[in-house]
Design a protein around this motif. Structure first.
Motif, short mmCIF file in Angstrom:
data_model
loop_
_atom_site.label_atom_id
_atom_site.label_comp_id
_atom_site.label_asym_id
_atom_site.label_seq_id
_atom_site.Cartn_x
_atom_site.Cartn_y
_atom_site.Cartn_z
N ASP A 93 0.83 -1.22 0.00
CA ASP A 93 0.00 0.00 0.00
C ASP A 93 0.85 1.26 0.00
N THR A 94 2.03 1.18 0.59
CA THR A 94 2.91 2.34 0.71
C THR A 94 4.36 1.90 0.50
N PRO A 95 5.24 2.85 0.15
CA PRO A 95 6.66 2.51 0.07
C PRO A 95 7.20 1.93 1.39
N LYS A 96 6.73 2.45 2.51
CA LYS A 96 7.17 1.96 3.82
C LYS A 96 6.81 0.49 4.00
N ALA A 97 5.60 0.13 3.55
CA ALA A 97 5.16 -1.27 3.66
C ALA A 97 6.03 -2.19 2.81
N ALA A 98 6.45 -1.70 1.64
CA ALA A 98 7.32 -2.50 0.77
C ALA A 98 8.66 -2.77 1.45
N LEU A 99 9.22 -1.74 2.09
CA LEU A 99 10.50 -1.91 2.78
C LEU A 99 10.38 -2.86 3.97
N ALA A 145 13.48 -1.92 -3.29
CA ALA A 145 13.93 -1.15 -2.13
C ALA A 145 14.42 0.22 -2.53
N LYS A 146 15.23 0.28 -3.60
CA LYS A 146 15.77 1.57 -4.05
C LYS A 146 14.63 2.52 -4.44
N MET A 147 13.59 1.97 -5.12
CA MET A 147 12.46 2.80 -5.52
C MET A 147 11.63 3.21 -4.32
N ALA A 148 11.38 2.27 -3.41
CA ALA A 148 10.56 2.57 -2.23
C ALA A 148 11.22 3.61 -1.35
N GLU A 149 12.54 3.55 -1.22
CA GLU A 149 13.26 4.53 -0.40
C GLU A 149 13.05 5.95 -0.94
N ILE A 150 13.07 6.09 -2.27
CA ILE A 150 12.82 7.41 -2.87
C ILE A 150 11.38 7.83 -2.62
N GLY A 151 10.46 6.85 -2.71
CA GLY A 151 9.04 7.14 -2.50
C GLY A 151 8.71 7.68 -1.11
N GLU A 181 1.60 0.22 -19.46
CA GLU A 181 0.19 0.52 -19.22
C GLU A 181 0.03 1.27 -17.89
N PRO A 182 -0.75 2.37 -17.91
CA PRO A 182 -0.91 3.19 -16.69
C PRO A 182 -1.36 2.38 -15.47
N LYS A 183 -2.27 1.44 -15.67
CA LYS A 183 -2.79 0.69 -14.52
C LYS A 183 -1.71 -0.21 -13.89
N ILE A 184 -0.70 -0.55 -14.69
CA ILE A 184 0.39 -1.38 -14.18
C ILE A 184 1.43 -0.53 -13.45
N ILE A 185 1.89 0.53 -14.10
CA ILE A 185 2.97 1.33 -13.51
C ILE A 185 2.50 2.12 -12.30
N SER A 186 1.23 2.47 -12.27
CA SER A 186 0.70 3.25 -11.13
C SER A 186 0.73 2.44 -9.83
N LYS A 187 0.74 1.10 -9.95
CA LYS A 187 0.81 0.25 -8.76
C LYS A 187 2.22 0.25 -8.16
N LEU A 188 3.18 0.78 -8.90
CA LEU A 188 4.58 0.76 -8.47
C LEU A 188 5.02 2.10 -7.90
N PHE A 189 4.05 2.90 -7.43
CA PHE A 189 4.30 4.23 -6.85
C PHE A 189 4.85 5.21 -7.89
N ILE A 190 4.54 4.96 -9.16
CA ILE A 190 4.92 5.87 -10.24
C ILE A 190 3.65 6.39 -10.90
N LYS A 191 3.48 7.68 -10.89
CA LYS A 191 2.30 8.30 -11.52
C LYS A 191 2.50 8.32 -13.03
#
Length: 414
Positions: A329-335, A350-356, A368-378
């Motif tokens: 749900d959040t970058p913190k949860a991923a870490l 981890a590298k992406m979540a830390e920036i998030g 596809e927007p619906k795919i990349i948006s799940k990765l904390f990338i707008k």
């Protein structure tokens, strides 16, 4: 001001920005390119701490040439112009150092080997890290990594490495020892090595104290065969700036000096908005293009907006990192999930979540927007819209920095 940036292999994307906006550009440093052919010839003729190339091959029984896959800009086909006449006098094979990547497509074989492909196609081994029966055990590293490598690397009595040296976001630099680990290593070996990328010491331009690099050096120490290394350094236009040949570690370290001259880019101060352009071939997928996110963070202010511009021709790439981010749900949860147990690819997450945790990540890609948006990338479909929205959010006093080769340039704030 109209700004054009590369997008994919042969196309561009543009945006127009009002002249009252503070816009700057950070490119790889300009270097003088001399005759590329002479550069290669002289380096092969004068190897560092090594026999001459002809002498190296003179008593060869079985030669293995390790080359990069299509995610690297290494000029393999150019190098072959200068060594193939000697090489074909021997019993040789090529192995594509895929690491844990997929094997090449037909188009990518030609990208790597060019006109040589037809003559050598029956002598090409595509490394597959997941095929355990192809791996042999060479020992354990200081960090505890179990060293399994492709048996082709053990069966040959002479090894040639063709690679390129550029900054790497957790190994310090590409090239040299990286052709073995992860290049032709087993999957579990790569997984154990890449877990070390979670350490803060594992970062661009850093070798001393970097556990990922130390692990790779340990892998090289287990190799008993003679190695002739051919390392290239390219400029921002993928022209050959330097070639360093000979001893695997000595040629690698010599090439690092040239790589720093090109890619270590001084920066006066960080920006509110950083647009990171990842060029072909590193734009193959998001897994590779993520390097442009990690380098961009070095130029981005806290609470800033990072806009990745990368075609991502083959989609997301690595599944594990995308599944982890997509299920968090959040970058913190991923870490927090990564702390419970590491799977290959989690270092990328981890590298992406830390920036998030401290900035926004936006992306202009073909994913596809619906795919990349799940990765904390707008997601955005075009650069203009992304720039306009970023300026609307950060204000017209915001500073905008274009990182013109985000996959390779390492911003160094003065």
């Amino acid at each position: 001001m109209k700004i054009d940036v590369p997008y994919g292999k042969d196309s561009t994307m543009s945006a127009t920005i009002s002249d009252d906006i503070k816009v700057s550009f950070l490119e790889a440093n300009d270097v003088t390119i001399d005759d590329e052919d002479e550069n290669i010839k002289e380096a092969i003729k004068n190897p560092i701490n090594s026999k001459s190339f002809k002498e190296f091959l003179s008593d060869a029984k079985k030669v293995l040439v390790i080359v990069n896959d299509a995610t690297r800009p290494t000029p393999t086909k150019k190098i072959l112009e200068f060594i193939f006449d000697d090489l074909k006098q021997t019993n040789f094979n090529f192995i594509i150092a895929t690491g844990a990547h997929r094997g090449p497509s037909q188009e990518e074989y030609l990208q790597i080997f060019g006109s040589f492909y037809e003559e050598i196609k029956d002598r090409i081994i595509v490394h597959d890290a997941r095929v355990k029966e192809d791996m042999v055990f060479l020992g354990q590293s200081t960090n505890g990594t179990q060293m399994y490598v492709n048996k082709a690397g053990v069966e040959a009595d002479k090894i040639i490495i063709i690679s390129s040296v550029e900054p790497h976001y957790f190994a310090g630099y590409t090239g040299g020892r990286k052709s073995f680990l992860p290049g032709i290593a087993g999957y579990e070996t790569i997984e154990q090595n890449h877990k070390l990328a979670l350490a803060p010491e594992a970062k661009a331009l850093a070798l001393e104290g970097n556990p990922v690099h130390e692990d790779m050096i340990d892998a090289i120490k287990t190799v008993k065969q003679e190695i002739f290394s051919i390392m290239t350094v390219l400029d921002k236009n993928h022209k050959i700036y330097a070639t360093c040949c000979g001893h695997i570690n000595d040629s690698f370290h010599a090439a690092i000096e040239f790589a720093n001259e090109v890619f270590a880019a001084p920066l006066e101060k960080k920006a509110d908005i950083v647009v990171s352009i990842v060029k072909f071939p590193q734009d193959i997928d998001l897994y590779q293009a993520q390097k442009g996110i990690d380098n961009a963070k070095l130029a981005l202010k806290e609470d800033g907006i990072m806009i990745l511009v990368a075609k991502c021709r083959c989609g997301i790439g690595g599944k594990a990192f995308a599944d982890l981010l997509g299920s968090s749900d959040t970058p913190k949860a991923a870490l927090e999930t990564i702390e419970k147990g590491y799977v290959l690819g989690y270092h990328k997450a981890a590298k992406m979540a830390e920036i998030g945790l401290w900035a926004q990540m936006w992306g202009v890609t073909d994913v596809e927007p619906k795919i990349i948006s799940k990765l904390f990338i707008k997601p955005f479909s075009d650069l203009q819209t992304a720039i306009d929205q970023a300026l609307e959010e950060k204000g017209r006093d915001a500073s905008v920095l274009f990182l013109m080769d985000g996959g390779l340039i390492v911003p160094l704030v003065k």
